[in-house]
Design a protein around this motif. Structure first.
Motif, PDB file in Angstrom:
ATOM      1  N   PRO A 179       0.834  -1.206   0.000  1.00  0.00           N
ATOM      2  CA  PRO A 179       0.000   0.000   0.000  1.00  0.00           C
ATOM      3  C   PRO A 179       0.866   1.253   0.000  1.00  0.00           C
ATOM      4  O   PRO A 179       1.908   1.281   0.648  1.00  0.00           O
ATOM      5  N   ASP A 180       0.429   2.287  -0.708  1.00  0.00           N
ATOM      6  CA  ASP A 180       1.239   3.502  -0.803  1.00  0.00           C
ATOM      7  C   ASP A 180       0.529   4.754  -0.295  1.00  0.00           C
ATOM      8  O   ASP A 180       1.142   5.803  -0.157  1.00  0.00           O
ATOM      9  N   CYS A 181      -0.758   4.663  -0.008  1.00  0.00           N
ATOM     10  CA  CYS A 181      -1.508   5.761   0.601  1.00  0.00           C
ATOM     11  C   CYS A 181      -1.253   7.095  -0.108  1.00  0.00           C
ATOM     12  O   CYS A 181      -0.846   8.085   0.499  1.00  0.00           O
ATOM     13  N   VAL A 182      -1.511   7.116  -1.408  1.00  0.00           N
ATOM     14  CA  VAL A 182      -1.282   8.323  -2.212  1.00  0.00           C
ATOM     15  C   VAL A 182      -2.090   9.487  -1.647  1.00  0.00           C
ATOM     16  O   VAL A 182      -3.270   9.352  -1.317  1.00  0.00           O
ATOM     17  N   ASN A 183      -1.430  10.626  -1.507  1.00  0.00           N
ATOM     18  CA  ASN A 183      -2.044  11.854  -0.978  1.00  0.00           C
ATOM     19  C   ASN A 183      -2.618  11.670   0.427  1.00  0.00           C
ATOM     20  O   ASN A 183      -3.483  12.439   0.863  1.00  0.00           O
ATOM     21  N   ALA A 184      -2.119  10.666   1.147  1.00  0.00           N
ATOM     22  CA  ALA A 184      -2.606  10.370   2.504  1.00  0.00           C
ATOM     23  C   ALA A 184      -4.123  10.199   2.508  1.00  0.00           C
ATOM     24  O   ALA A 184      -4.818  10.651   3.411  1.00  0.00           O
ATOM     25  N   ASN A 185      -4.632   9.514   1.471  1.00  0.00           N
ATOM     26  CA  ASN A 185      -6.081   9.447   1.294  1.00  0.00           C
ATOM     27  C   ASN A 185      -6.565   8.068   0.867  1.00  0.00           C
ATOM     28  O   ASN A 185      -7.680   7.925   0.377  1.00  0.00           O
ATOM     29  N   GLU A 186      -5.747   7.032   1.066  1.00  0.00           N
ATOM     30  CA  GLU A 186      -6.141   5.697   0.629  1.00  0.00           C
ATOM     31  C   GLU A 186      -6.200   4.749   1.825  1.00  0.00           C
ATOM     32  O   GLU A 186      -5.177   4.229   2.276  1.00  0.00           O
ATOM     33  N   TYR A 187      -7.425   4.527   2.315  1.00  0.00           N
ATOM     34  CA  TYR A 187      -7.601   3.753   3.539  1.00  0.00           C
ATOM     35  C   TYR A 187      -8.587   2.594   3.378  1.00  0.00           C
ATOM     36  O   TYR A 187      -8.992   1.988   4.364  1.00  0.00           O
ATOM     37  N   VAL A 265     -12.359  -4.155  -7.411  1.00  0.00           N
ATOM     38  CA  VAL A 265     -13.585  -4.544  -6.736  1.00  0.00           C
ATOM     39  C   VAL A 265     -13.342  -4.426  -5.227  1.00  0.00           C
ATOM     40  O   VAL A 265     -12.347  -4.923  -4.699  1.00  0.00           O
ATOM     41  N   TRP A 266     -14.254  -3.704  -4.563  1.00  0.00           N
ATOM     42  CA  TRP A 266     -14.100  -3.494  -3.119  1.00  0.00           C
ATOM     43  C   TRP A 266     -14.243  -4.803  -2.340  1.00  0.00           C
ATOM     44  O   TRP A 266     -15.102  -5.633  -2.639  1.00  0.00           O
ATOM     45  N   ILE A 267     -13.367  -4.976  -1.333  1.00  0.00           N
ATOM     46  CA  ILE A 267     -13.534  -6.015  -0.325  1.00  0.00           C
ATOM     47  C   ILE A 267     -13.614  -5.316   1.040  1.00  0.00           C
ATOM     48  O   ILE A 267     -13.554  -4.081   1.117  1.00  0.00           O
ATOM     49  N   GLY A 268     -13.731  -6.076   2.125  1.00  0.00           N
ATOM     50  CA  GLY A 268     -14.005  -5.468   3.428  1.00  0.00           C
ATOM     51  C   GLY A 268     -12.811  -4.942   4.188  1.00  0.00           C
ATOM     52  O   GLY A 268     -12.948  -4.544   5.349  1.00  0.00           O
ATOM     53  N   LEU A 269     -11.641  -4.886   3.578  1.00  0.00           N
ATOM     54  CA  LEU A 269     -10.439  -4.464   4.288  1.00  0.00           C
ATOM     55  C   LEU A 269     -10.332  -2.932   4.322  1.00  0.00           C
ATOM     56  O   LEU A 269     -10.486  -2.277   3.290  1.00  0.00           O
ATOM     57  N   TYR A 270     -10.039  -2.385   5.513  1.00  0.00           N
ATOM     58  CA  TYR A 270      -9.891  -0.926   5.656  1.00  0.00           C
ATOM     59  C   TYR A 270      -9.014  -0.641   6.879  1.00  0.00           C
ATOM     60  O   TYR A 270      -8.693  -1.524   7.669  1.00  0.00           O
ATOM     61  N   ARG A 271      -8.640   0.613   7.042  1.00  0.00           N
ATOM     62  CA  ARG A 271      -7.920   1.016   8.258  1.00  0.00           C
ATOM     63  C   ARG A 271      -8.289   2.440   8.645  1.00  0.00           C
ATOM     64  O   ARG A 271      -8.789   3.214   7.824  1.00  0.00           O
ATOM     65  N   ASP A 272      -8.063   2.762   9.917  1.00  0.00           N
ATOM     66  CA  ASP A 272      -8.343   4.102  10.430  1.00  0.00           C
ATOM     67  C   ASP A 272      -7.108   4.973  10.246  1.00  0.00           C
ATOM     68  O   ASP A 272      -6.010   4.592  10.674  1.00  0.00           O
ATOM     69  N   PRO A 273      -7.250   6.152   9.650  1.00  0.00           N
ATOM     70  CA  PRO A 273      -6.077   7.009   9.421  1.00  0.00           C
ATOM     71  C   PRO A 273      -5.580   7.661  10.702  1.00  0.00           C
ATOM     72  O   PRO A 273      -6.370   8.062  11.553  1.00  0.00           O
ATOM     73  N   TRP A 274      -4.280   7.723  10.860  1.00  0.00           N
ATOM     74  CA  TRP A 274      -3.629   8.426  11.958  1.00  0.00           C
ATOM     75  C   TRP A 274      -4.266   8.061  13.302  1.00  0.00           C
ATOM     76  O   TRP A 274      -4.697   8.914  14.066  1.00  0.00           O
ATOM     77  N   ALA A 275      -4.311   6.768  13.566  1.00  0.00           N
ATOM     78  CA  ALA A 275      -5.005   6.271  14.760  1.00  0.00           C
ATOM     79  C   ALA A 275      -4.043   5.829  15.862  1.00  0.00           C
ATOM     80  O   ALA A 275      -4.493   5.415  16.928  1.00  0.00           O
ATOM     81  N   PHE A 276      -2.731   5.915  15.642  1.00  0.00           N
ATOM     82  CA  PHE A 276      -1.784   5.328  16.581  1.00  0.00           C
ATOM     83  C   PHE A 276      -0.860   6.374  17.186  1.00  0.00           C
ATOM     84  O   PHE A 276      -0.310   7.222  16.476  1.00  0.00           O
TER      85      PHE A 276
END
Length: 398
Positions: A179-187, A265-276
């Motif tokens: 994962p590269d989280c382009v523009n800090a917007n890919e979660y 195609v979307w699957i159920g994987l996600y994460r919370d940004p800046w949560a740690f």
């Protein structure tokens, strides 16, 4: 606040008293009064020992059966409760903040703070942010704080538990460079080419894959929706967005997508940004500079504090800058209770029953870090006559 220099570096320290609690000591006493532990046959009285601020932490509780003759002698026991933690995961402590002017990477700064203090700083509110700003030199530079973005900690929509999805996972395979989280917007995560994963903006619209637990089947929905809209659809008409928890599940999903022609195609994987935060506490405060965070070079996963503005920026964790640490000193509160009863207080069984009920009460009120000890004291009559000889002195047990 003063600057001090030692062995080629300098730091400034500021102390701040911090009390975070869902229940104060007085509320605990009120809870005792109203609990089922004390029936209508008992009278509960409390008094502060001595006078003044230094005596305010010592409290004695006397439980007297209302029907019991005051002149009669009976066993008197003292119950001592040491409260180290008020509330679940929240402590009564004094915080000291430190600005360290040594130049270190985020990981080096974390190690330094943990060795010499407690950890890299966590900013819970705007007052702490302002305090750090007032400590720092007025220079156009940055200092590390404890916030970071863990790009390998993810959750399944169906379960909600954090787990690590690294680059060498057995069957969850990231596409090249992800994962590269382009523009800090890919979660949120979509399958790319049916087999590999790619983090994508959660607001992007793609087809999605639902899971139906009742039929143990996977349903491809070709209508394009955002990740959250896809999740709502799956939860309404099926069970949830699909999870991939084994090689067997992945093989079935690959067969389901075969020949569909979908790119993502979307699957159920996600994460919370800046949560740690480095010290594993939780804070929802953010104070970003304009256009931050942006993950400008696809490697900015640590947060720094702009010394001249007090605003935050994401940055490369390998940059060497100054940093903020904190020290937390936990305080202990002691509650002493004296119990008098017609029952045989020498009985281990009765002591255990009282202790169990007290423990249950404290746990129900959010107290998790405590210790209960029993001690035999003098008789009630001797105890009363001894109190009459005391001229208001204060004795505090810590």
């Amino acid at each position: 606040m003063a600057w001090s220099g030692t062995a080629g570096f300098s730091h400034v320290s500021v102390k701040q008293r911090r009390l975070q609690s869902r229940m104060s000591l007085w509320n605990f006493i009120l809870a005792l009064r109203s609990s089922s532990l004390f029936s209508s046959d008992w009278t509960l009285a409390s008094r502060m020992q001595g006078r003044g601020v230094r005596c305010a932490r010592a409290l004695s509780l006397f439980l007297t059966p209302a029907r019991f003759p005051l002149g009669r002698r009976f066993p008197l026991f003292s119950l001592k409760i040491s409260l180290g933690q008020l509330g679940s995961g929240v402590k009564n402590f004094e915080l000291e903040y430190h600005f360290v002017s040594q130049l270190k990477t985020w990981t080096e700064a974390q190690s330094y703070c943990r060795e010499h203090f407690t950890d890299l700083v966590t900013i819970y509110n705007s007052n702490i942010n302002q305090l750090l700003f007032s400590m720092a030199p007025n220079v156009d530079d940055y200092a590390w704080i404890g916030l970071y973005n863990d790009r390998y900690s993810w959750k399944w929509s169906m379960e909600g538990k954090l787990f690590n999805v690294g680059s060498t996972h057995e069957f969850l395979i990231w596409a090249n460079g992800q994962p590269d989280c382009v523009n800090a917007n890919e979660y949120c995560v979509a399958l790319q080419g049916q087999t590999q994963m790619n983090d994508r903006p959660c607001g992007a619209s793609y087809p999605f894959l639902c899971y139906n637990a009742s039929s143990t089947s996977y349903i491809l929905v070709m209508e394009s929706r955002s990740w959250s809209a896809a999740q709502s659809y799956c939860r309404t008409y099926h069970t949830d967005l699909t999870s991939i928890r084994s090689k067997e599940e992945k093989s079935i999903i690959t067969l389901t997508l075969n020949g569909s022609g979908v790119q993502y195609v979307w699957i159920g994987l996600y994460r919370d940004p800046w949560a740690f935060w480095s010290d594993n506490t939780t804070s929802t405060l953010t104070n970003w500079k304009p256009y931050e965070p942006n993950n400008l070079y696809l490697d900015e996963y640590c947060v720094s504090f702009h010394l001249i503005s007090g605003k935050w920026s994401d940055g490369w964790c390998g940059s060497r800058v100054r940093f903020f640490c904190f020290t937390a000193v936990t305080k202990q509160t002691v509650v002493k209770m004296k119990l008098q009863s017609e029952a045989d207080m020498h009985s281990t069984e009765i002591q255990q029953q009282v202790s169990q009920q007290l423990s249950g009460l404290m746990l129900s009120e959010g107290l998790t870090d405590f210790r209960i000890r029993w001690r035999k004291v003098q008789s009630y009559r001797d105890d009363q006559s001894k109190k009459q000889d005391v001229d208001g002195g204060c004795k505090t047990e810590v």
